[in-house]
Design a protein around this motif. Structure first.
Motif, PDB file in Angstrom:
ATOM      1  N   ASP A 176      -3.887  -8.339  -5.482  1.00  0.00           N
ATOM      2  CA  ASP A 176      -2.478  -8.030  -5.761  1.00  0.00           C
ATOM      3  C   ASP A 176      -1.553  -9.082  -5.157  1.00  0.00           C
ATOM      4  O   ASP A 176      -0.494  -9.380  -5.706  1.00  0.00           O
ATOM      5  CB  ASP A 176      -2.097  -6.659  -5.186  1.00  0.00           C
ATOM      6  N   SER A 197       1.455 -11.444  -6.604  1.00  0.00           N
ATOM      7  CA  SER A 197       2.772 -11.550  -5.958  1.00  0.00           C
ATOM      8  C   SER A 197       3.201 -13.003  -5.753  1.00  0.00           C
ATOM      9  O   SER A 197       4.391 -13.290  -5.652  1.00  0.00           O
ATOM     10  CB  SER A 197       2.761 -10.835  -4.602  1.00  0.00           C
ATOM     11  N   THR A 223      11.765 -10.773  -8.771  1.00  0.00           N
ATOM     12  CA  THR A 223      10.552 -10.665  -7.942  1.00  0.00           C
ATOM     13  C   THR A 223      10.606  -9.395  -7.090  1.00  0.00           C
ATOM     14  O   THR A 223       9.581  -8.757  -6.864  1.00  0.00           O
ATOM     15  CB  THR A 223      10.348 -11.901  -7.031  1.00  0.00           C
ATOM     16  N   MET A 224      11.814  -9.024  -6.657  1.00  0.00           N
ATOM     17  CA  MET A 224      11.967  -7.772  -5.900  1.00  0.00           C
ATOM     18  C   MET A 224      11.667  -6.569  -6.804  1.00  0.00           C
ATOM     19  O   MET A 224      11.049  -5.592  -6.383  1.00  0.00           O
ATOM     20  CB  MET A 224      13.384  -7.652  -5.325  1.00  0.00           C
ATOM     21  N   THR A 277       8.013  -6.145  -7.150  1.00  0.00           N
ATOM     22  CA  THR A 277       7.491  -5.438  -5.973  1.00  0.00           C
ATOM     23  C   THR A 277       7.747  -3.941  -6.104  1.00  0.00           C
ATOM     24  O   THR A 277       6.895  -3.119  -5.761  1.00  0.00           O
ATOM     25  CB  THR A 277       8.159  -5.985  -4.688  1.00  0.00           C
ATOM     26  N   SER A 310       5.119  -0.855  -5.940  1.00  0.00           N
ATOM     27  CA  SER A 310       5.295   0.283  -5.015  1.00  0.00           C
ATOM     28  C   SER A 310       5.172   1.607  -5.758  1.00  0.00           C
ATOM     29  O   SER A 310       4.555   2.553  -5.269  1.00  0.00           O
ATOM     30  CB  SER A 310       6.665   0.214  -4.338  1.00  0.00           C
ATOM     31  N   GLY A 335       5.090  -2.498   1.136  1.00  0.00           N
ATOM     32  CA  GLY A 335       5.966  -3.050   0.093  1.00  0.00           C
ATOM     33  C   GLY A 335       6.832  -4.168   0.640  1.00  0.00           C
ATOM     34  O   GLY A 335       7.043  -5.186  -0.022  1.00  0.00           O
ATOM     35  N   ARG A 343       4.791  -7.276   0.990  1.00  0.00           N
ATOM     36  CA  ARG A 343       4.658  -7.904  -0.328  1.00  0.00           C
ATOM     37  C   ARG A 343       5.958  -8.634  -0.706  1.00  0.00           C
ATOM     38  O   ARG A 343       5.926  -9.737  -1.247  1.00  0.00           O
ATOM     39  CB  ARG A 343       4.339  -6.833  -1.376  1.00  0.00           C
ATOM     40  N   SER A 344       7.097  -8.005  -0.391  1.00  0.00           N
ATOM     41  CA  SER A 344       8.403  -8.614  -0.689  1.00  0.00           C
ATOM     42  C   SER A 344       8.597  -9.924   0.064  1.00  0.00           C
ATOM     43  O   SER A 344       9.123 -10.889  -0.495  1.00  0.00           O
ATOM     44  CB  SER A 344       9.538  -7.654  -0.321  1.00  0.00           C
ATOM     45  N   THR A 370       6.423 -12.588  -1.630  1.00  0.00           N
ATOM     46  CA  THR A 370       6.931 -12.988  -2.943  1.00  0.00           C
ATOM     47  C   THR A 370       8.280 -13.707  -2.831  1.00  0.00           C
ATOM     48  O   THR A 370       8.558 -14.634  -3.595  1.00  0.00           O
ATOM     49  CB  THR A 370       6.969 -11.771  -3.903  1.00  0.00           C
ATOM     50  N   GLY A 426      15.045  -5.276  -2.199  1.00  0.00           N
ATOM     51  CA  GLY A 426      13.638  -4.987  -2.495  1.00  0.00           C
ATOM     52  C   GLY A 426      13.169  -3.688  -1.866  1.00  0.00           C
ATOM     53  O   GLY A 426      12.482  -2.883  -2.506  1.00  0.00           O
ATOM     54  N   SER A 467      12.130  -0.283  -3.713  1.00  0.00           N
ATOM     55  CA  SER A 467      10.770   0.219  -3.465  1.00  0.00           C
ATOM     56  C   SER A 467      10.780   1.680  -3.029  1.00  0.00           C
ATOM     57  O   SER A 467       9.898   2.446  -3.418  1.00  0.00           O
ATOM     58  CB  SER A 467      10.072  -0.627  -2.396  1.00  0.00           C
TER      59      SER A 467
END
Lengths: 264, 268
Positions: A37, A41, A79-80, A83, A87, A121, A124-125, A128, A161, A165
């Motif tokens: 994943d 991202s 991109t947010m 994410t 989520s 999350g 990940r944010s 990314t 983001g 999420s």
């Protein structure tokens, strides 16, 4: 009698909420890495950068717009949103596989699972967003407002983001269908992204839709992010974005808490 | 020793019908059918509204931007539906439904055929919605009845190609959610870097070769020619124009159908 007493006496103490949160977050981040994943991202912002920048670069240049600087805000916001989608899928998956129900039967504070999902999350944010800024630099985008504004830029983007999420988490928990929730979020993401001032200037829209385009949250977020990349921050540009962010947080956070803590 | 009344084994056609309805019926309850209609509406509003003025000002070579954009709206709607197909296939694989079917007296291709039918049903719904949306913004079929039928047939061929490809990718995946997210990225990049949005001349010179020759652009060229245009700028339906898009569609089917057959025919 003594056996019971011994068992109670020597029983290991229940881990603190902080340790439980850390364990669940670590599990989710590890899964993210192992399942690939995180690679997605990193690829997603590249695709948004190439996909948004190349087709309109020429047209915008003729209008006197530095499109790399202009489009970067919507690339970051997309991109947010990506994410946010992940989520929602994670929350729905945990609900549908019974993992959430299993956690509810354990001595675990109600908000720990939600907090761990939000934290993973956020991780990940961060990944990314870092990738998005790096790709932005390749096409000519620059954060020219100094360290303070760069921190504010990243903070605001991550704030958006995180709030998205949290809302997506609530939707995922309530929906229990990763596919349905993923599709349901894709369309609003597209419509709010395309009908915003992040992609094309407001003047590019028909006059009848401009009030919506100008005032909807994605446009206000993109104005704020764009302002943070240049020298000097104008409060009148920033505050509507912050107001939208605060308003969304006030609505979505209680919803996510309720969705996560409720009994079936 | 009483005689048993054995139920006759259902025909392949009956099995296909039962499995197809199993996949189609829930789409009305889950809202997937609504999404199939909403997707082209969102694509139409999302692409046409911001880009109409800009693209019309700088030129696109057709009578209107609606005429120029329509093939991409159709293709995006079909691609969006194919992502559902991939998810469904991945779910069947992960939940062990494929293995369960493999142990039952069901033809090895029946589950695949049922999934294809369900996907094509959604494609038809989405395609119809896309055409209606196109007509609202000003798109018109202007090349005669035969070409209009050709447009529909070619869109259906692309739909079959996309659904088979998505089905295979889903079946090979270990995570339905990851599949959905991963497939959205190629849909975005191939859609944006195509001649469906903007003419190839508006892209940087180093990217133009890719933009012009990638499958989505070729499908756009084919659909645009079949739809026609009052200016005559849509291209004429000749083998030189229709050959590459047809080749792309046939190639996708030729690669993924055997793969799908192998995956479906595999016994646990």
């Amino acid at each position: 009698m003594t056996i019971t007493a011994d068992l109670v006496g020597t029983g290991s103490r229940q881990p603190s909420a902080l340790r439980q949160w850390a364990a669940l977050t670590e599990r989710q981040v590890r899964t993210m890495v192992l399942r690939g994943d995180l690679v997605i991202s990193l690829i997603a912002p590249l695709i948004f950068t190439v996909g948004f920048y190349l087709p309109l670069k020429f047209v915008m240049k003729l209008q006197g717009i530095d499109y790399a600087q202009f489009v970067m805000a919507i690339i970051v916001l997309q991109t947010m949103a990506f994410t946010m989608n992940a989520s929602a899928a994670l929350a729905a998956l945990e609900a549908v596989t019974g993992f959430t129900d299993r956690l509810r039967t354990m001595p675990l504070p109600k908000l720990v699972p939600l907090a761990s999902r939000v934290s993973s999350g956020l991780f990940r944010s961060v990944v990314t967003l870092t990738a998005a800024i790096a790709y932005g630099y390749v096409i000519g985008f620059r954060l020219s407002g100094g360290i303070g504004q760069t921190v504010l830029f990243c903070g605001f983007a991550l704030g958006v983001g995180t709030v998205l999420s949290i809302g997506a988490d609530a939707l995922g928990m309530l929906s229990k269908s990763p596919q349905a929730v993923s599709q349901a979020l894709t369309l609003p993401t597209l419509i709010f992204g395309m009908l915003s001032c992040g992609f094309v200037p407001e003047t590019g829209f028909p006059s009848w839709i401009r009030p919506f385009v100008r005032n909807q949250p994605v446009s206000q977020f993109s104005y704020a992010l764009r302002d943070l990349t240049d020298d000097g921050v104008s409060w009148h540009v920033i505050w509507p974005g912050l107001a939208w962010l605060g308003g969304l947080a006030l609505v979505l956070t209680p919803l996510a808490i309720w969705a996560s803590a409720r009994r079936e | 020793m009483t005689a048993q009344t054995l139920e006759p084994r259902p025909t392949v056609l009956q099995q296909w019908w039962v499995l197809s309805t199993r996949l189609i019926a829930p789409s009305f309850r889950s809202g997937e059918a609504v999404t199939s209609v909403l997707a082209p509406v969102v694509f139409t509003v999302g692409f046409y509204t911001p880009l109409n003025a800009v693209m019309s000002f700088f030129g696109h070579g057709l009578s209107s931007y609606a005429q120029f954009l329509m093939p991409l709206i159709v293709l995006q709607a079909l691609a969006f539906t194919s992502i559902s197909a991939a998810f469904r296939s991945a779910t069947d694989a992960v939940e062990g439904i494929n293995k369960r079917f493999g142990s039952m007296p069901i033809g090895p291709l029946v589950p695949l055929a049922a999934r294809m039918t369900a996907t094509l049903f959604r494609f038809v719904v989405s395609f119809a919605a896309a055409i209606v949306c196109g007509y609202v913004i000003g798109f018109r079929f202007s090349a005669g009845t035969l070409h209009t039928i050709g447009f529909i047939a070619f869109a259906l061929l692309i739909a079959v190609a996309l659904s088979v490809a998505a089905d295979v990718l889903g079946a090979l995946s270990s995570s339905p959610e990851a599949t959905t997210q991963a497939l959205m990225l190629p849909q975005l990049i191939l859609g944006m870097l195509s001649v469906g949005f903007a003419p190839a001349s508006q892209f940087p010179s180093w990217a133009q070769w890719f933009v012009r020759n990638q499958p989505v652009s070729q499908f756009v060229y084919g659909l645009r020619a079949l739809a026609g245009d009052t200016t005559g700028g849509a291209g004429s339906v000749t083998w030189s124009l229709m050959g590459p898009p047809l080749a792309w569609a046939v190639l996708l089917i030729a690669v993924f159908v055997p793969l799908s057959m192998r995956l479906s025919a595999r016994r646990p």
